[in-house]
Write a protein that holds these residues in place. Structure first.
Motif, short mmCIF file in Angstrom:
data_model
loop_
_atom_site.label_atom_id
_atom_site.label_comp_id
_atom_site.label_asym_id
_atom_site.label_seq_id
_atom_site.Cartn_x
_atom_site.Cartn_y
_atom_site.Cartn_z
N MET A 1 -14.20 -7.91 9.49
CA MET A 1 -12.75 -8.01 9.39
C MET A 1 -12.33 -9.46 9.61
O MET A 1 -12.92 -10.15 10.42
CB MET A 1 -12.05 -7.13 10.42
CG MET A 1 -12.50 -5.69 10.42
SD MET A 1 -12.01 -4.87 8.91
CE MET A 1 -12.43 -3.22 9.32
N THR A 30 -12.26 -4.12 1.37
CA THR A 30 -12.33 -5.20 2.36
C THR A 30 -10.99 -5.91 2.45
O THR A 30 -10.51 -6.22 3.55
CB THR A 30 -13.46 -6.20 2.01
OG1 THR A 30 -14.70 -5.50 2.03
CG2 THR A 30 -13.50 -7.36 2.99
N ASP A 33 -8.62 -3.79 4.50
CA ASP A 33 -8.93 -3.87 5.93
C ASP A 33 -8.51 -5.21 6.51
O ASP A 33 -7.92 -5.28 7.61
CB ASP A 33 -10.43 -3.64 6.16
CG ASP A 33 -10.86 -2.20 5.90
OD1 ASP A 33 -9.99 -1.30 5.90
OD2 ASP A 33 -12.07 -1.99 5.68
N ASP A 34 -8.80 -6.30 5.80
CA ASP A 34 -8.41 -7.63 6.27
C ASP A 34 -6.89 -7.77 6.33
O ASP A 34 -6.35 -8.39 7.25
CB ASP A 34 -8.99 -8.72 5.36
CG ASP A 34 -10.51 -8.85 5.49
OD1 ASP A 34 -11.09 -8.27 6.43
OD2 ASP A 34 -11.11 -9.54 4.64
N ASP A 37 -5.69 -5.98 9.48
CA ASP A 37 -5.96 -6.83 10.65
C ASP A 37 -4.95 -7.97 10.73
O ASP A 37 -4.44 -8.29 11.81
CB ASP A 37 -7.38 -7.41 10.59
CG ASP A 37 -8.45 -6.37 10.85
OD1 ASP A 37 -8.12 -5.27 11.36
OD2 ASP A 37 -9.62 -6.64 10.54
#
Length: 169
Positions: A1, A30, A33-34, A37
């Protein structure tokens, strides 16, 4: 992450229209998810891919309150199918328009279709804060900022403030 850099107005990428996601890949998962975050780190309740410099139709949202369990929603190619005639006014802010807030009037309820991170199609009925947030983030995919919905005078005041903040950095 990873925590991604958030672009701020007047970055020209924020005014561009995002491209549809043709296939849900590990790269897209991805990115989602990034983005989550990054949104939680900022902190914010929504983030669109163009805000992190990626011109793809991808958004993440979590409108759960501080005392509630996180309830992240990842949307790929979100599309508003229906919007109510009734409107609501919320004071909106934006991670790409830091330290600036203004009241924006939007439809109170919307029906949205989207793909999740597995490529599964969903439809949701959203109202209140979730409806506002979904509309705000979908606007980003069209190259529209919340300040494009307010008066020219208020918008120019906010943009002058942002330009001064960028020069001070």
């Amino acid at each position: 992450m990873a925590i991604l850099d958030i672009l701020t107005a007047p970055d020209p990428v924020l005014k561009k229209k995002a491209d549809p996601v043709e296939e849900v890949t590990d790269e897209i998962r991805t990115l989602l998810d990034d983005m989550l975050d990054t949104m939680y780190d900022a902190p914010g309740i929504g983030l669109a891919a163009p805000q992190v410099g990626v011109l793809k139709r991808v958004i993440v949202i979590d409108v759960a309150g501080d005392d509630e369990e996180p309830a992240p929603v990842k949307m790929i190619n979100p599309e508003i199918l229906w919007a109510s005639d009734e409107t609501g006014i919320y004071e909106e802010g934006c991670l790409s328009v830091p330290k600036s807030f203004s009241e924006v009037e939007r439809p109170e309820r919307v029906k949205v279709k989207y793909l999740d991170e597995n490529g599964t199609a969903h439809e949701i009925d959203a109202d209140g804060l979730l409806a506002t947030c979904v509309q705000h983030e979908i606007d980003h995919l069209e190259g529209t900022l919340f300040i494009d919905h307010i008066s020219r005078i208020k918008r120019s005041m906010i943009m002058r403030k942002l330009t001064k903040m960028k020069k001070a950095d």
